[in-house]
Design an enzyme around this catalytic site. Structure first.
Site, PDB file in Angstrom:
ATOM      1  N   ARG A 225       0.843  -1.184   0.000  1.00  0.00           N
ATOM      2  CA  ARG A 225       0.000   0.000   0.000  1.00  0.00           C
ATOM      3  C   ARG A 225       0.882   1.240   0.000  1.00  0.00           C
ATOM      4  O   ARG A 225       1.978   1.241   0.599  1.00  0.00           O
ATOM      5  CB  ARG A 225      -0.817  -0.061   1.295  1.00  0.00           C
ATOM      6  CG  ARG A 225      -1.781   1.056   1.542  1.00  0.00           C
ATOM      7  CD  ARG A 225      -3.080   0.777   0.912  1.00  0.00           C
ATOM      8  NE  ARG A 225      -4.135   1.643   1.399  1.00  0.00           N
ATOM      9  CZ  ARG A 225      -5.117   2.059   0.622  1.00  0.00           C
ATOM     10  NH1 ARG A 225      -5.183   1.722  -0.657  1.00  0.00           N
ATOM     11  NH2 ARG A 225      -6.077   2.814   1.116  1.00  0.00           N
TER      12      ARG A 225
ATOM     13  N   THR B  96      -9.260   1.292  -9.249  1.00  0.00           N
ATOM     14  CA  THR B  96      -8.883   0.001  -8.656  1.00  0.00           C
ATOM     15  C   THR B  96      -9.083  -1.169  -9.625  1.00  0.00           C
ATOM     16  O   THR B  96      -9.938  -1.144 -10.494  1.00  0.00           O
ATOM     17  CB  THR B  96      -9.675  -0.284  -7.360  1.00  0.00           C
ATOM     18  OG1 THR B  96      -9.581   0.860  -6.537  1.00  0.00           O
ATOM     19  CG2 THR B  96      -9.162  -1.477  -6.600  1.00  0.00           C
TER      20      THR B  96
ATOM     21  N   ASP C 248      -7.781   8.216   1.252  1.00  0.00           N
ATOM     22  CA  ASP C 248      -8.282   7.097   2.062  1.00  0.00           C
ATOM     23  C   ASP C 248      -8.019   7.301   3.550  1.00  0.00           C
ATOM     24  O   ASP C 248      -8.491   6.529   4.378  1.00  0.00           O
ATOM     25  CB  ASP C 248      -7.673   5.764   1.589  1.00  0.00           C
ATOM     26  CG  ASP C 248      -8.430   5.203   0.390  1.00  0.00           C
ATOM     27  OD1 ASP C 248      -9.565   5.633   0.146  1.00  0.00           O
ATOM     28  OD2 ASP C 248      -7.879   4.329  -0.308  1.00  0.00           O
TER      29      ASP C 248
ATOM     30  N   SER D 225      -7.779   0.771   3.797  1.00  0.00           N
ATOM     31  CA  SER D 225      -8.274   0.420   2.464  1.00  0.00           C
ATOM     32  C   SER D 225      -9.488  -0.490   2.559  1.00  0.00           C
ATOM     33  O   SER D 225      -9.637  -1.244   3.517  1.00  0.00           O
ATOM     34  CB  SER D 225      -7.165  -0.312   1.705  1.00  0.00           C
ATOM     35  OG  SER D 225      -7.652  -0.792   0.477  1.00  0.00           O
ATOM     36  N   SER D 226     -10.318  -0.440   1.536  1.00  0.00           N
ATOM     37  CA  SER D 226     -11.440  -1.385   1.436  1.00  0.00           C
ATOM     38  C   SER D 226     -11.046  -2.633   0.655  1.00  0.00           C
ATOM     39  O   SER D 226     -11.834  -3.586   0.582  1.00  0.00           O
ATOM     40  CB  SER D 226     -12.619  -0.733   0.718  1.00  0.00           C
ATOM     41  OG  SER D 226     -13.137   0.319   1.490  1.00  0.00           O
TER      42      SER D 226
ATOM     43  N   GLY E 258     -14.085  -0.946  -6.369  1.00  0.00           N
ATOM     44  CA  GLY E 258     -15.297  -0.156  -6.161  1.00  0.00           C
ATOM     45  C   GLY E 258     -15.380   0.391  -4.753  1.00  0.00           C
ATOM     46  O   GLY E 258     -16.470   0.413  -4.157  1.00  0.00           O
TER      47      GLY E 258
HETATM   48  O1  DON Z   1      -8.097   1.278  -1.031  1.00  0.00           O
HETATM   49  C1  DON Z   1      -9.252   1.689  -1.098  1.00  0.00           C
HETATM   50  O2  DON Z   1     -10.137   1.358  -0.346  1.00  0.00           O
HETATM   51  C2  DON Z   1      -9.615   2.633  -2.226  1.00  0.00           C
HETATM   52  N1  DON Z   1      -8.457   3.380  -2.624  1.00  0.00           N
HETATM   53  C3  DON Z   1     -10.195   1.817  -3.326  1.00  0.00           C
HETATM   54  C4  DON Z   1     -10.677   2.690  -4.435  1.00  0.00           C
HETATM   55  C5  DON Z   1     -11.528   2.018  -5.384  1.00  0.00           C
HETATM   56  O3  DON Z   1     -11.839   0.852  -5.294  1.00  0.00           O
HETATM   57  C6  DON Z   1     -11.986   2.877  -6.469  1.00  0.00           C
HETATM   58  N2  DON Z   1     -13.179   2.422  -7.019  1.00  0.00           N
HETATM   59  N3  DON Z   1     -14.222   2.867  -6.719  1.00  0.00           N
END
Ligand code: DON
Length: 569
Positions: free
Chosen positions: A115, A382, A424, A453-454, A474
């Site tokens: 990350r 992503t 984030d 992060s998700s 997403g």
């Molecule tokens: O790491 C994360 O949670 C975000 N940067 C993910 C971003 C993402 O999935 C973009 N799509 N909507």
């Protein structure tokens, strides 16, 4: 007024009949197909291996490496580099990600965190202006940029488990960048939407817009010569060049010239982290995930709370099942507030995964409290990719530059698109980020810290052997989307394609609104509304891929919502 008992019973039973009819209709309406008939195959089967990616070209790059004798780690890295070229709005060498790896010979899981980190000069109040948080500063522009981890992560994975050198693995990506690739419908749409912003960045405008400033159509060729040259220049020791050599120097010079704070020391100090994978059971399966700062633990908590829930009896996407999901998702997202970079904050991940915490989550889900919410935003940066090889190795990898085209800033000479991963972090407690996620102190900005992060790549085993893998893109809908696809396979026994194609819902506690895909049958939606849920209908929710694994039988599904490809061999 007196109402005879039989009328009361009749009224109650006809209400029940309406709901039952709605449920029955909902279950028998055929799922809506998102697939464009002219698009590449999003489903495939294979005997020797499988690659699923949100880019068809990238999935082919991975299979090319498998065919050359590479293992799942080699192929995952080749796919990641290629998708960074062909889906440059989503990910690339200016970003970072997570890799969950299962190595069959060692019968062991490995979790690699590469990350982005906050630059050392970053401060908790760096996005405050005149006493007020300005979250746009973390999103668009040079102050949104975190120190990229992509190349360091790829290098660490290859050195530990790969069988090939970087240049052999980067060859398909270099070819796609140097000779050009056809813009996917998804990419063409994203460029079209962002054209006004891309125009402001000379590097992005030159590669992604036509000379008259208009956006390309799907199928038009995009060439990224400078990116091809950068990939080539990394040689077989990519970390030396990217973090200490010419690429580092060019990046730091660019930062200085444009008011950025990523320094030579930030690049030189960047390290990927091998972390302990986390695990929980679900109905006799063992589910493995990435620990914080990923949200893998949230998926495990939710799955745990649904364990022994006899979901199959409720029916896939039936209103009673969805109601249970909504309550569990809401509570999972409440727990997510405790997740953050474990190097900075004591995240008690093992405690969160204890049976007693999961029972508590289930209890909270059974006694919900609701509040009316503002709508949530969703876009598609992503990229997730999945690889399973004939030796039994599996890789689930999610990588990102955060929002579409990241910070919307590129280093033209390098063909490098910079991430906006700083968004984030919680720019201030309670201030929502691009995905309407509110953060608390645990996720505040600190120099050298990784933002929460998700992203949640998952691998599932039964009796010690991998049976499926999944992951998605997403934003927060990754967490709910992966949960639903995993349940569609493990609880409802759908094949990979149906599991991915089924309509999905999302609930993230704040804002407390149930987001439903428009492909969810109208009868199901009204049954949920009758239960008192406020729904927001959206065209689609994120993109989730899956591979199911049986001896010499791999089935892969990329998500037709975003396109991409599943390629078996
Ligand atoms: O790491 C994360 O949670 C975000 N940067 C993910 C971003 C993402 O999935 C973009 N799509 N909507």
């Amino acid at each position: 007024m007196f109402t005879p008992r039989w009328i009361q019973l009749f009224a109650a039973s006809s209400r029940a009949m309406v709901v039952a009819l709605a449920i029955a209709l909902a279950m028998f309406v055929a799922p809506v197909s998102y697939a464009d008939p002219a698009a590449p195959e999003t489903s495939a089967s294979g005997v020797h291996g499988m690659v699923v990616s949100e880019s068809d070209d990238a999935a082919h790059a991975g299979v090319e490496i498998l065919k050359q004798g590479g293992n799942a780690v080699d192929a995952a890295v080749a796919t990641a580099l290629a998708v960074g070229v062909t889906n440059p709005a989503a990910c690339g060498i200016g970003g970072g990600g997570f890799m969950l790896i299962y190595m069959a010979k060692a019968r062991a899981f490995y979790a690699l965190d590469y990350r982005e980190t906050a630059p050392l000069q970053a401060r908790p109040d760096m996005y405050m202006r005149n006493g007020k948080p300005d979250e746009d500063l973390a999103r668009d522009g040079i102050l949104g940029v975190g120190v990229p981890g992509e190349i360091a992560g790829i290098d660490a994975a290859l050195r530990r488990f790969g069988t090939m050198k970087f240049q052999q693995i980067a060859a398909p990506a270099e070819k796609l960048a140097g000779e050009g690739y056809a813009a996917s419908p998804h990419l063409a749409k994203e460029i079209g939407m962002l054209a006004p912003k891309l125009k402001n960045d000379p590097g992005l405008a030159q590669v992604f817009l036509k000379p008259d400033g208009s956006a390309p159509q799907a199928g038009d060729t995009i060439i990224a010569k400078n990116l091809a040259a950068t990939l080539k220049s990394l040689g077989d020791d990519p970390v030396a060049n990217f973090y200490h050599g010419e690429v580092a120097a060019a990046l730091v010079e660019f930062m200085k010239a444009h008011g950025g704070i990523v320094s030579a020391a930030d690049l030189a100090n960047y390290r990927p982290e091998w972390r302990d994978p986390i695990h929980h059971r679900y109905e006799g399966y063992d589910v493995y995930a990435m620990p914080p700062p990923s949200s893998g633990g949230v998926v495990l908590e939710m799955l745990g709370a649904l364990d022994s829930g006899h979901l199959a009896g409720l029916g896939v996407n039936s209103p009673p099942y969805l109601a249970r999901l909504i309550e569990v998702m809401r509570q999972g997202f409440v727990d997510r507030e405790q997740y953050a970079d474990p190097s900075f904050v004591g995240v008690e991940i093992q405690k969160l995964l204890t049976d007693s915490n999961i029972l508590q989550l289930r209890e909270r889900a059974l006694h919900p409290k609701k509040s009316p919410p503002p709508p949530a935003a969703h876009d598609h940066g992503t990229s997730n990719l999945l690889v399973a090889d004939k030796a039994g190795n599996v890789v689930a990898l999610t990588t990102t530059i955060n929002t579409v085209f990241g910070a919307k800033v590129s280093v033209p000479a390098l063909g490098l698109i910079l991430n906006d991963e700083m968004d984030d972090f919680a720019v201030a407690p309670g201030v929502p980020n691009a995905y309407r996620l509110e953060g608390e102190r645990a996720n505040e900005v600190r120099g050298g810290k990784r933002p929460l992060s998700s992203m949640s790549p998952i691998i599932v085993t039964k009796n010690g052997a991998p049976v499926m893998t999944s992951g998605g893109s997403g934003g927060p809908t990754i967490i709910s989307g992966v949960l639903q696809v995993v349940l569609n396979i493990l609880a409802f026994h759908l094949d990979a394609t149906s599991a991915v194609n089924e309509p999905r819902i999302h609930e993230q506690a704040a804002p407390d609104v149930v987001i439903v895909e428009q492909a969810m049958p109208a009868a199901t939606r009204s049954a949920l509304e009758q239960m008192g849920y406020k729904l927001k209908v959206v065209p689609e929710l994120g993109a989730v891929g899956a591979i199911t694994i049986a001896p010499a039988k791999f089935r892969g599904a990329a998500d037709p919502r975003k396109g991409g490809g599943a390629v078996g061999y």
